[in-house]
Design a protein around this motif. Structure first.
Motif, PDB file in Angstrom:
ATOM      1  N   ALA A  22     -36.817   3.117 -37.467  1.00 29.22           N
ATOM      2  CA  ALA A  22     -36.144   1.837 -37.674  1.00 29.22           C
ATOM      3  C   ALA A  22     -36.227   1.448 -39.143  1.00 29.22           C
ATOM      4  O   ALA A  22     -37.292   1.521 -39.760  1.00 29.22           O
ATOM      5  N   GLN A  74     -30.715   6.974 -30.396  1.00 30.23           N
ATOM      6  CA  GLN A  74     -31.824   6.483 -29.565  1.00 30.23           C
ATOM      7  C   GLN A  74     -31.543   5.042 -29.152  1.00 30.23           C
ATOM      8  O   GLN A  74     -31.146   4.221 -29.986  1.00 30.23           O
ATOM      9  N   LYS A 142     -38.456   9.692 -25.433  1.00 28.65           N
ATOM     10  CA  LYS A 142     -39.564   9.831 -26.396  1.00 28.65           C
ATOM     11  C   LYS A 142     -40.649   8.834 -25.996  1.00 28.65           C
ATOM     12  O   LYS A 142     -40.368   7.649 -25.805  1.00 28.65           O
ATOM     13  N   ASN A 203     -44.604  15.531 -31.582  1.00 30.09           N
ATOM     14  CA  ASN A 203     -44.483  14.628 -32.729  1.00 30.09           C
ATOM     15  C   ASN A 203     -45.840  14.016 -33.078  1.00 30.09           C
ATOM     16  O   ASN A 203     -46.646  13.736 -32.209  1.00 30.09           O
ATOM     17  N   GLY A 205     -48.029  13.432 -37.133  1.00 32.03           N
ATOM     18  CA  GLY A 205     -48.868  14.051 -38.155  1.00 32.03           C
ATOM     19  C   GLY A 205     -48.383  15.385 -38.683  1.00 32.03           C
ATOM     20  O   GLY A 205     -49.194  16.174 -39.182  1.00 32.03           O
ATOM     21  N   ARG A 228     -42.671  10.266 -40.911  1.00 28.47           N
ATOM     22  CA  ARG A 228     -43.044   9.764 -42.237  1.00 28.47           C
ATOM     23  C   ARG A 228     -42.953  10.809 -43.344  1.00 28.47           C
ATOM     24  O   ARG A 228     -42.617  10.480 -44.482  1.00 28.47           O
TER      25      ARG A 228
HETATM   26  C1  LIG Z   1     -40.913   2.990 -40.344  1.00 31.73           C
HETATM   27  C2  LIG Z   1     -40.961   3.627 -38.976  1.00 31.73           C
HETATM   28  C3  LIG Z   1     -39.985   3.311 -38.038  1.00 31.73           C
HETATM   29  C4  LIG Z   1     -40.016   3.916 -36.768  1.00 31.73           C
HETATM   30  N1  LIG Z   1     -39.025   3.626 -35.865  1.00 31.73           N
HETATM   31  C5  LIG Z   1     -38.958   4.302 -34.686  1.00 31.73           C
HETATM   32  C6  LIG Z   1     -37.846   4.159 -33.805  1.00 31.73           C
HETATM   33  O1  LIG Z   1     -36.871   3.441 -34.074  1.00 31.73           O
HETATM   34  N2  LIG Z   1     -37.883   4.861 -32.635  1.00 31.73           N
HETATM   35  C7  LIG Z   1     -38.927   5.690 -32.303  1.00 31.73           C
HETATM   36  O2  LIG Z   1     -38.919   6.314 -31.232  1.00 31.73           O
HETATM   37  N3  LIG Z   1     -39.969   5.852 -33.128  1.00 31.73           N
HETATM   38  C8  LIG Z   1     -39.991   5.204 -34.308  1.00 31.73           C
HETATM   39  N4  LIG Z   1     -41.020   5.436 -35.176  1.00 31.73           N
HETATM   40  C9  LIG Z   1     -42.046   6.430 -34.806  1.00 31.73           C
HETATM   41  C10 LIG Z   1     -41.677   7.807 -35.346  1.00 31.73           C
HETATM   42  O3  LIG Z   1     -40.466   8.266 -34.788  1.00 31.73           O
HETATM   43  C11 LIG Z   1     -42.804   8.820 -35.031  1.00 31.73           C
HETATM   44  O4  LIG Z   1     -42.991   8.872 -33.637  1.00 31.73           O
HETATM   45  C12 LIG Z   1     -44.140   8.426 -35.680  1.00 31.73           C
HETATM   46  O5  LIG Z   1     -43.968   7.946 -36.993  1.00 31.73           O
HETATM   47  C13 LIG Z   1     -45.104   9.621 -35.679  1.00 31.73           C
HETATM   48  O6  LIG Z   1     -44.562  10.675 -36.435  1.00 31.73           O
HETATM   49  P1  LIG Z   1     -45.148  11.045 -37.920  1.00 31.73           P
HETATM   50  O7  LIG Z   1     -46.619  11.211 -37.765  1.00 31.73           O
HETATM   51  O8  LIG Z   1     -44.384  12.285 -38.308  1.00 31.73           O
HETATM   52  O9  LIG Z   1     -44.820   9.856 -38.814  1.00 31.73           O
HETATM   53  C14 LIG Z   1     -41.027   4.838 -36.430  1.00 31.73           C
HETATM   54  C15 LIG Z   1     -41.990   5.145 -37.389  1.00 31.73           C
HETATM   55  C16 LIG Z   1     -41.966   4.570 -38.645  1.00 31.73           C
HETATM   56  C17 LIG Z   1     -43.012   4.962 -39.658  1.00 31.73           C
END
Ligand SMILES: Cc1cc2nc3c(=O)[nH]c(=O)nc-3n(C[C@H](O)[C@H](O)[C@H](O)COP(=O)(O)O)c2cc1C
Length: 319
Positions: A22, A74, A142, A203, A205, A228
């Motif tokens: 988001a 999504q 998810k 998903n 890290g 991220r």
């Molecule tokens: C700024 C931000 C916005 C996110 N928005 C969503 C979203 O709209 N839908 C969703 O399923 N997850 C969202 N997430 C979660 C990510 O999709 C992901 O599950 C989470 O960051 C873990 O992955 P990572 O460790 O690669 O960051 C968001 C994460 C961040 C950091």
């Protein structure tokens, strides 16, 4: 480990996906990550209620176009009827896959019984998935490993989604209370993978190629989803694919141009200041650069600063 993947007849060139985020996963960002090597990309979570009320800002989140096929969106909500209607709507027609958010930890979402609150309401979660499946679209889900430390919901929830007709699940290997911190729970993702026949995407890290290999090794998952790491450095997809990345400045300027084109100058200024600040992370003088970026008032000022600040070592500003 990195390989093409098929999801209910939908072929993705590889199994390293860009996660929904988001505030960040707009069309220019998604398109750029696809060009850099992401096998699939998701819009940020889109409110079914917002769409039903014809909210213009919500509709804008569905902007898509060339350079993003197959396409994934999504959605979130808690009404099976409304969610099915959303899946059947004209607005979602361009998308090949519809992912349902059952992992969002934010209080304003959870208190409405949406996002990861649905993990504690399996009857409703099942109804939502099975109603959405009746739309005839590909439906994925998810979700997380649970709400609080100690929960072990991933395997049962994956099975519930499969039984309701989902064609893929993504397991974010953390509980709600962890938000995005700490290592992912590889064991629970592996249990989810073992519980179902549909593709399971892991998903949490994943920051580089080594993490992709570790995640797939430890979980047996069919692919990974990156959030991220891509926000800070979209060139991570090139690194994972073993491809030579374009310069940071080059990709930034394309993203800036397209963000202006699709969303206008006011939005582009604010959004691209933020993105440039992310891309600066770890570079010499990042803190001062960030301050200067946040003072920029026009896209031209953002561009001029990017040309000065986002130059890779040893690279000239020829773009
Ligand atoms: C700024 C931000 C916005 C996110 N928005 C969503 C979203 O709209 N839908 C969703 O399923 N997850 C969202 N997430 C979660 C990510 O999709 C992901 O599950 C989470 O960051 C873990 O992955 P990572 O460790 O690669 O960051 C968001 C994460 C961040 C950091």
């Amino acid at each position: 480990m990195v390989r093409p993947i098929e999801i209910a007849g939908m072929v993705c060139p590889n199994n390293v996906f860009l996660a929904p985020m988001a505030g960040y996963s707009d069309y220019p960002f998604r398109k750029m990550c696809r060009a850099l090597g992401a096998g699939l990309s998701f819009t940020e979570m889109v409110s079914c209620k917002g769409l039903a009320f014809g909210n213009e800002a919500t509709k804008k989140l569905l902007t898509t176009g060339e350079g993003e096929t197959p396409r994934a969106v999504q959605i979130f909500g808690s009404s099976p009827v409304l969610m099915r209607a959303t899946c059947e709507s004209e607005e979602l027609a361009p998308f090949d896959l519809i992912d349902i958010n059952m992992g969002c930890p934010m209080p304003k979402i959870v208190k409405n019984g949406e996002g990861c609150a649905l993990m504690e309401n399996p009857v409703l979660a099942f109804q939502i998935v099975s109603e959405c499946v009746k739309s005839g679209k590909r439906i994925s889900v998810k979700f997380r490993t649970g709400m609080k430390e100690g929960d072990r919901l991933a395997a049962d929830f994956a099975k519930l989604c499969e039984d309701a007709g989902a064609c893929m699940v993504t397991v974010h290997g953390r509980t709600r209370d962890k938000i995005y911190s700490g290592p992912p729970d590889y064991g629970q993702i592996a249990e989810a993978k073992a519980a179902v026949k549909i593709p399971v995407i892991a998903n949490g890290g994943v920051w580089n190629r080594k993490d992709v290999d570790k995640m797939i090794d430890r979980t047996g998952a069919d692919g990974v989803m990156i959030a991220r790491a891509a926000m800070y450095n979209p060139r991570v997809f090139c690194e994972i694919a073993g491809a030579e990345p374009p310069s940071l400045l080059e990709i930034f300027l394309i993203q800036l141009r397209e963000t202006r084109e699709y969303y206008g100058d006011a939005f582009a200024t604010v959004q691209m200041r933020k993105m440039a600040a992310f891309y600066l992370k770890g570079k010499h003088g990042a803190a001062r650069g960030k301050q200067r970026l946040f003072a920029a008032k026009t896209p031209e000022e953002v561009e001029a600063l990017a040309r000065e600040l986002l130059v890779d070592p040893g690279e000239g500003t020829t773009v």
